[in-house]
Each structure stands twice: as structure tokens, then as C-alpha cells.
Design a protein around this motif. Structure first.
Motif, PDB file in Angstrom:
ATOM      1  N   SER A 146       0.823  -1.204   0.000  1.00  0.00           N
ATOM      2  CA  SER A 146       0.000   0.000   0.000  1.00  0.00           C
ATOM      3  C   SER A 146       0.858   1.255   0.000  1.00  0.00           C
ATOM      4  N   GLU A 147       2.081   1.172   0.543  1.00  0.00           N
ATOM      5  CA  GLU A 147       2.946   2.348   0.637  1.00  0.00           C
ATOM      6  C   GLU A 147       3.382   2.860  -0.732  1.00  0.00           C
ATOM      7  N   ILE A 148       3.328   1.994  -1.744  1.00  0.00           N
ATOM      8  CA  ILE A 148       3.642   2.448  -3.105  1.00  0.00           C
ATOM      9  C   ILE A 148       2.429   3.144  -3.712  1.00  0.00           C
ATOM     10  N   LEU A 149       1.261   2.562  -3.511  1.00  0.00           N
ATOM     11  CA  LEU A 149       0.052   3.137  -4.092  1.00  0.00           C
ATOM     12  C   LEU A 149      -0.322   4.471  -3.453  1.00  0.00           C
ATOM     13  N   ARG A 199      18.453 -10.630 -20.665  1.00  0.00           N
ATOM     14  CA  ARG A 199      18.425 -12.073 -20.887  1.00  0.00           C
ATOM     15  C   ARG A 199      17.489 -12.461 -22.039  1.00  0.00           C
ATOM     16  N   GLY A 200      17.097 -11.488 -22.839  1.00  0.00           N
ATOM     17  CA  GLY A 200      16.275 -11.776 -24.005  1.00  0.00           C
ATOM     18  C   GLY A 200      14.823 -12.052 -23.698  1.00  0.00           C
ATOM     19  N   GLU A 201      14.337 -11.630 -22.532  1.00  0.00           N
ATOM     20  CA  GLU A 201      12.946 -11.821 -22.160  1.00  0.00           C
ATOM     21  C   GLU A 201      12.329 -10.471 -21.831  1.00  0.00           C
ATOM     22  N   LYS A 202      11.021 -10.449 -21.585  1.00  0.00           N
ATOM     23  CA  LYS A 202      10.346  -9.211 -21.209  1.00  0.00           C
ATOM     24  C   LYS A 202       9.186  -9.528 -20.290  1.00  0.00           C
ATOM     25  N   LEU A 203       8.709  -8.503 -19.607  1.00  0.00           N
ATOM     26  CA  LEU A 203       7.541  -8.656 -18.750  1.00  0.00           C
ATOM     27  C   LEU A 203       6.288  -8.896 -19.578  1.00  0.00           C
ATOM     28  N   TYR A 204       5.428  -9.758 -19.058  1.00  0.00           N
ATOM     29  CA  TYR A 204       4.126 -10.022 -19.673  1.00  0.00           C
ATOM     30  C   TYR A 204       3.048  -9.163 -19.021  1.00  0.00           C
ATOM     31  N   ALA A 205       3.169  -8.961 -17.696  1.00  0.00           N
ATOM     32  CA  ALA A 205       2.214  -8.123 -16.970  1.00  0.00           C
ATOM     33  C   ALA A 205       2.814  -7.730 -15.629  1.00  0.00           C
ATOM     34  N   THR A 206       2.412  -6.551 -15.145  1.00  0.00           N
ATOM     35  CA  THR A 206       2.821  -6.075 -13.832  1.00  0.00           C
ATOM     36  C   THR A 206       1.596  -5.630 -13.046  1.00  0.00           C
ATOM     37  N   PHE A 207       1.534  -6.063 -11.789  1.00  0.00           N
ATOM     38  CA  PHE A 207       0.471  -5.640 -10.877  1.00  0.00           C
ATOM     39  C   PHE A 207       1.108  -4.938  -9.686  1.00  0.00           C
ATOM     40  N   ILE A 208       0.556  -3.796  -9.292  1.00  0.00           N
ATOM     41  CA  ILE A 208       0.917  -3.163  -8.025  1.00  0.00           C
ATOM     42  C   ILE A 208      -0.352  -3.171  -7.177  1.00  0.00           C
ATOM     43  N   VAL A 209      -0.307  -3.872  -6.052  1.00  0.00           N
ATOM     44  CA  VAL A 209      -1.538  -4.125  -5.311  1.00  0.00           C
ATOM     45  C   VAL A 209      -1.386  -3.735  -3.841  1.00  0.00           C
ATOM     46  N   GLU A 210      -2.508  -3.427  -3.239  1.00  0.00           N
ATOM     47  CA  GLU A 210      -2.549  -3.131  -1.807  1.00  0.00           C
ATOM     48  C   GLU A 210      -2.279  -4.384  -0.980  1.00  0.00           C
ATOM     49  N   ASP A 211      -2.010  -4.143   0.294  1.00  0.00           N
ATOM     50  CA  ASP A 211      -1.880  -5.253   1.248  1.00  0.00           C
ATOM     51  C   ASP A 211      -3.270  -5.741   1.610  1.00  0.00           C
ATOM     52  N   ASP A 212      -3.916  -6.350   0.645  1.00  0.00           N
ATOM     53  CA  ASP A 212      -5.295  -6.818   0.786  1.00  0.00           C
ATOM     54  C   ASP A 212      -5.327  -8.298   0.446  1.00  0.00           C
TER      55      ASP A 212
END
Length: 256
Positions: A10-13, A32-45
Motif C-alpha cells: 500500500s505504501e507504493i500506491l 536475458r532476451g525476455e520481457k515482462l508479460y504483466a505487472t500488478f501493483i496491489v494493496e496489502d489486501d
């Protein structure tokens, strides 16, 4: 491989802390020749974290890096939720993790720090170079590290080295076409899935331009498709320049 990043806090949000994990992991993967598929930033829930972990688990190609929530305070929920989602069993005491925590803190490990040795069944440990309290992984593809970058990032590098021991960066070639990307769609539709194709439209003054990037692990294949684009643009009488020149004033109208 679908690489998911889950940043818990939560401190980031609420802007009490700035995120430093997205840039780190995305760059480490690109190296390393890869990439992110998805990123989630979520609360402490608890329910939200559980839903995100379940989504990741249901993707058969998923690899996950989860940051934060593996400590011993009441808002540290990750260990318990990871056990529920990925093993269907309660937390168990990991004897090697317990040994490391006791070695680091002695009697001060009680009554709270010692709970960080309670991990999902079957967990493997990730080394913590700062205070010896380990992160952990499950099934060789779900990785759980602290929220502190100095602890988390070395653990992620360790995980990536084991996951991608022979990895190398993608070979990439980029050009800027002095036209709308709409004029290149016919060619873009022919590019195979083995090539990482990116098209970024831009304005340079009043001129429409498009930055096209082709990447892949096989250099000859990337070169082949780069040359096909060149041939296509010559046929269509489209001008282009090598590299990403979207902010080059020499490509803009003189009055701009």
C-alpha cells in the motif's frame, strides 16, 4: 514464458514509497532476451493478492516474481496466501530457513522474526545477502522476495540465473519510417511470431513518422525481416532512416 511481476505494498500506491522494482526487473529480463508479460501493483489486501496469484497460477506459461509481504508484521500476507494458492496446504516450518534466521538473530528471533521460517510446503530458498532471511520459490517458477530492493534484487538475479542459465539479449534492429504507421500495416501483418515487432507512431512537427523495431534471438532471421521492410519501403517509395529518430529535429518541418 509469461513473466508476471506482482509488487505488493500500500505504501507504493499511496506514494509513501517510490517503486524501484519495475525498472529493475524489466531491465534484468531484457538483458536475458525476455520481457515482462504483466505487472500488478496491489494493496496489502488478502483477497486481492489471492485473486492475482490465482490468475498467475492459471496461466500454464507463467513465471512470477512477487515483491513484498514476506516479513513477520501483521500486514505481511504473502507467505500465507502463496501457500493457499500454490500448494493448497498450510504453512510449514522450513528447517533451513529457521536455521538461517536463528544464526542471524539468535534469541532476538523470538517471538516474531522466527515466523518468517514458516513457508509454503516444498519451498526452495533464495539467498538474502543483507540479513540472511531468505526469500523462497515454488515449483521453480514462482519467486517471492522482500520489498526492500537491496535484499530483493540479488534474489531475483539468483532466480534468473537458475531459470535462464544460457540467456542472452535479443538482437534488435530499428528504423524510423517517414510516414504514418498505417502505411506499414500490410508489411507488419506478415511478420512471424518468432520476431518481436514493435511499432511506435509519433509526430515530428507536422510530419507523421513510425518507429519500427524488430527483435529476436536469431540474428539472421531479424536481418532477413529488416531487409524485407527495406524492400517494401523502396517499392512504396517510403523514406526511412536507421535507428529510433522520433525526437530528431532534422526530421521535422523546417519551421518547427
Amino acid at each position: 514464458m509469461h513473466v508476471y511481476q506482482v509488487i505488493i505494498g500500500s505504501e507504493i500506491l499511496n506514494r509513501r514509497r517510490a517503486d524501484r522494482h519495475f525498472d529493475f526487473l524489466s531491465e534484468a529480463l531484457l538483458q536475458r532476451g525476455e520481457k515482462l508479460y504483466a505487472t500488478f501493483i496491489v494493496e496489502d489486501d488478502k483477497s486481492l493478492i489471492e485473486r492475482v496469484f490465482t490468475l498467475v497460477k492459471e496461466d500454464p506459461q507463467s513465471v512470477m516474481f512477487s515483491f513484498g509481504g514476506i516479513g513477520s508484521t501483521p500486514d505481511d500476507l504473502t507467505r500465507e496466501i502463496a501457500a493457499k494458492v500454490f500448494t493448497g496446504r498450510p504453512l510449514v516450518v522450513h528447517e533451513e530457513a529457521k536455521r538461517r534466521i536463528l544464526e542471524q538473530f539468535g534469541e532476538e528471533a523470538y517471538p516474531h522474526r522466527i515466523h518468517m521460517a514458516e513457508l509454503p510446503e516444498g519451498a526452495d530458498l533464495l539467498d538474502n545477502p543483507v540479513n540472511n532471511v531468505p526469500g523462497f520459490s515454488l515449483q521453480g517458477r514462482f519467486f517471492f522476495v522482500p520489498g526492500f530492493p537491496k535484499m530483493a534484487h540479488p534474489m531475483v538475479r539468483q532466480a534468473l540465473d537458475s531459470l535462464l542459465p544460457d540467456a542472452r539479449p535479443l538482437y534488435r534492429r530499428t528504423f524510423t519510417a517517414l510516414t504514418s504507421e498505417n502505411d506499414l500495416i500490410e508489411m507488419m501483418q506478415q511478420v512471424p511470431d518468432t520476431i518481436d515487432l514493435s511499432s511506435l507512431p509519433a509526430f515530428c512537427g507536422s510530419r507523421r513518422i513510425a518507429v519500427i523495431s524488430l527483435g529476436g534471438k536469431e540474428r539472421p532471421l531479424v536481418d532477413e525481416w529488416y531487409e524485407r521492410f527495406e524492400e517494401f519501403m523502396r517499392e512504396k517509395k517510403i523514406d526511412w532512416v536507421e535507428g529510433d529518430r522520433h525526437d530528431d529535429p532534422d526530421l521535422c518541418d523546417p519551421e518547427d
